[in-house]
Design an enzyme around this catalytic site. Structure first.
Site, short mmCIF file in Angstrom:
data_model
loop_
_atom_site.label_atom_id
_atom_site.label_comp_id
_atom_site.label_asym_id
_atom_site.label_seq_id
_atom_site.Cartn_x
_atom_site.Cartn_y
_atom_site.Cartn_z
N THR A 196 0.92 -1.20 0.15
CA THR A 196 -0.21 -0.01 0.11
C THR A 196 0.87 1.24 0.12
O THR A 196 1.82 1.42 0.65
CB THR A 196 -0.95 -0.09 1.22
OG1 THR A 196 -1.54 -1.26 1.14
CG2 THR A 196 -1.96 1.29 1.36
N PRO A 208 1.16 5.59 0.63
CA PRO A 208 2.69 5.84 0.36
C PRO A 208 3.36 4.62 1.17
O PRO A 208 3.39 4.80 2.08
CB PRO A 208 2.87 7.15 0.69
CG PRO A 208 1.82 7.73 1.75
CD PRO A 208 0.63 6.77 1.23
N ALA A 250 13.61 -2.21 -11.10
CA ALA A 250 13.35 -2.88 -12.22
C ALA A 250 13.00 -2.38 -13.52
O ALA A 250 13.68 -2.52 -14.36
CB ALA A 250 12.15 -3.96 -12.13
N HIS A 307 9.86 5.00 -2.20
CA HIS A 307 9.30 4.50 -3.31
C HIS A 307 8.17 5.74 -3.79
O HIS A 307 7.05 5.84 -3.23
CB HIS A 307 8.36 3.36 -3.12
CG HIS A 307 7.33 2.99 -4.11
ND1 HIS A 307 7.96 2.59 -5.63
CD2 HIS A 307 6.20 2.84 -4.17
CE1 HIS A 307 6.84 2.68 -6.14
NE2 HIS A 307 5.71 2.54 -5.58
P1 NAD Z 1 -8.10 -1.08 -5.74
O1 NAD Z 1 -8.92 0.17 -5.62
O2 NAD Z 1 -8.04 -1.64 -7.18
O3 NAD Z 1 -8.00 -2.19 -4.77
C1 NAD Z 1 -8.12 -1.69 -3.39
C2 NAD Z 1 -8.59 -2.92 -2.65
O4 NAD Z 1 -8.46 -2.46 -1.12
C3 NAD Z 1 -10.06 -2.76 -2.70
O5 NAD Z 1 -10.62 -3.90 -3.11
C4 NAD Z 1 -10.73 -2.33 -1.31
O6 NAD Z 1 -11.99 -2.92 -1.05
C5 NAD Z 1 -9.79 -2.77 -0.37
N1 NAD Z 1 -9.75 -2.19 0.80
C6 NAD Z 1 -9.70 -0.76 1.18
N2 NAD Z 1 -9.56 -0.69 2.43
C7 NAD Z 1 -9.76 -2.02 2.99
C8 NAD Z 1 -9.64 -2.31 4.39
N3 NAD Z 1 -9.83 -1.58 5.31
N4 NAD Z 1 -9.73 -3.64 4.54
C9 NAD Z 1 -9.61 -4.43 3.70
N5 NAD Z 1 -9.73 -4.33 2.44
C10 NAD Z 1 -9.69 -2.96 2.12
O7 NAD Z 1 -6.45 -0.36 -5.72
P2 NAD Z 1 -5.08 -1.17 -6.46
O8 NAD Z 1 -4.93 -0.68 -7.75
O9 NAD Z 1 -5.11 -2.59 -6.07
O10 NAD Z 1 -3.76 -0.59 -5.03
C11 NAD Z 1 -3.70 -0.97 -3.89
C12 NAD Z 1 -2.60 -0.30 -3.56
O11 NAD Z 1 -1.41 -0.64 -3.84
C13 NAD Z 1 -2.79 1.26 -3.64
O12 NAD Z 1 -2.24 1.92 -2.26
C14 NAD Z 1 -1.56 1.43 -4.51
O13 NAD Z 1 -1.11 2.80 -4.63
C15 NAD Z 1 -0.83 0.32 -4.21
N6 NAD Z 1 0.50 -0.01 -5.17
C16 NAD Z 1 1.47 -0.04 -4.71
C17 NAD Z 1 2.73 -0.29 -5.45
C18 NAD Z 1 4.14 -0.38 -5.35
O14 NAD Z 1 5.27 -0.59 -5.78
N7 NAD Z 1 4.29 -0.52 -3.80
C19 NAD Z 1 2.55 -0.40 -7.05
C20 NAD Z 1 1.12 -0.51 -7.41
C21 NAD Z 1 -0.08 0.11 -6.36
#
Ligand code: NAD
Length: 309
Positions: A119, A121, A150, A175
């Protein structure tokens, strides 16, 4: 090996697919606050599993289903919308981590569980999760700049006409927008970047290096503009990290954990040796003065954001 994925949106689903395809886990449980979404993902992934490794995939509608997990991956929370930075997600996703981590910790063995944070930031979420879970920092690991590193390897390899597998190069720090491309530690086939460019008569001008940095820093924004979110790259990165943990491979990966001393404590990405017990060793990379200063600045930005939640 049982793993749990909390948050089964674009990223959680891609992570589940990539992890399933490693063949290293026998059970994956999926939890999302949208239980219909988790059930649908488990159904779809379960069908996919019949074409590959035999993995039991199920959706759970409460945290008791996470019991017995060796590794818990947290990929829940808001993602960036076009034009948003990762820091824009700070307050919203801090609440998500505050909700999830205590419930996970009430159902896992704190002596051996490893938490993997995805997740954003990212670095601030690692700091928050570690402070709530009270696990050793070595076992609360953020994917950090694995994806940025990468991206750098891929882009650089195309300019240099070699396989990305032969390029060792790291993006360090946050990141996020303050991440640092560590040009000083790039090696290709055991040669420094300058030596390699000299021998192959393929100089990388300053402006080309700037273009590469720009593309690395903006890759996520470009992908989000084109397809709404990023998921395949991070799915593969998590699977790679899991492989190093499950097989105790001691790979050197740019992951984020809480480290440092005194007023310099922060989570950020550095090259770290990863094995069965999480992060085993952190390396001090070769950096120029400018790169070291940029890394310190990146650490300060992470600390400042952490102080705002
Ligand atoms: P998304 O909106 O498709 O999915 C998020 C999911 O989280 C949803 O299904 C939602 O219902 C669930 N959710 C929200 N709050 C919750 C809670 N309290 N308990 C349980 N489930 C909960 O978003 P996504 O595209 O899958 O992105 C998810 C996260 O990953 C974001 O924060 C995004 O910025 C991050 N991300 C990180 C990287 C990285 O390199 N670290 C890369 C891509 C995305």
């Amino acid at each position: 090996m049982k793993i749990a994925i909390i948050g089964v949106g674009s990223v959680g689903s891609a992570v589940a697919t990539a992890v399933k395809n490693t063949g290293l886990v026998h059970e994956i449980v999926l939890f999302d606050r949208d239980s219909a979404r988790a059930r649908a993902a488990a159904e779809d992934l379960g069908h996919a599993a019949t074409f590959g490794f035999d993995v039991k995939i199920s959706a759970v509608n409460n945290y008791r289903g996470v019991r017995g997990s060796d590794i818990v991956i947290i990929s829940a929370g808001a993602n960036q919308k076009p034009g948003q930075t990762r820091t824009d997600l700070l307050q919203n996703n801090a609440e998500v981590i505050r909700d999830i981590v205590p419930k996970v910790m009430a159902n896992v063995d704190p002596k051996r569980v490893i938490l993997i944070l995805v997740t954003n930031p990212l670095d601030v979420m690692v700091m928050l999760a570690q402070s709530i879970a009270k696990l050793p920092p070595a076992r609360v690991i953020g994917t950090g700049t694995m994806l940025d590193s990468a991206r750098l390897r891929t882009i650089l390899s195309r300019y240099l006409s070699v396989s990305p597998q032969s390029v060792h190069s790291y993006v360090l720090g946050e990141h996020g927008d303050s991440s640092v491309v560590d040009w000083s530690s790039v090696t290709i086939g055991g040669l420094s970047l300058d030596d390699f460019c000299k021998q192959t008569k393929n100089p990388l001008s300053v402006s080309t290096r700037n273009t590469i940095e720009y593309r690395v820093h903006n890759a996520a924004y470009e992908i989000i503009r084109g397809r709404g979110a990023t998921w395949d790259g991070i799915g593969a990165a998590v699977a790679d990290l899991l492989r190093s943990i499950i097989n105790d491979e001691h790979r050197i990966l740019t992951v984020s954990i809480v480290s440092g001393t005194g007023s310099n404590i922060s989570a950020m990405s550095l090259p770290r040796v990863v094995g069965a017990n999480g992060v085993l060793v952190t390396l001090k990379p070769k950096m120029s003065v400018a790169e070291s200063n940029a890394l310190r600045r990146s650490g300060r930005i992470i600390q400042k954001n952490f102080s705002h939640i």
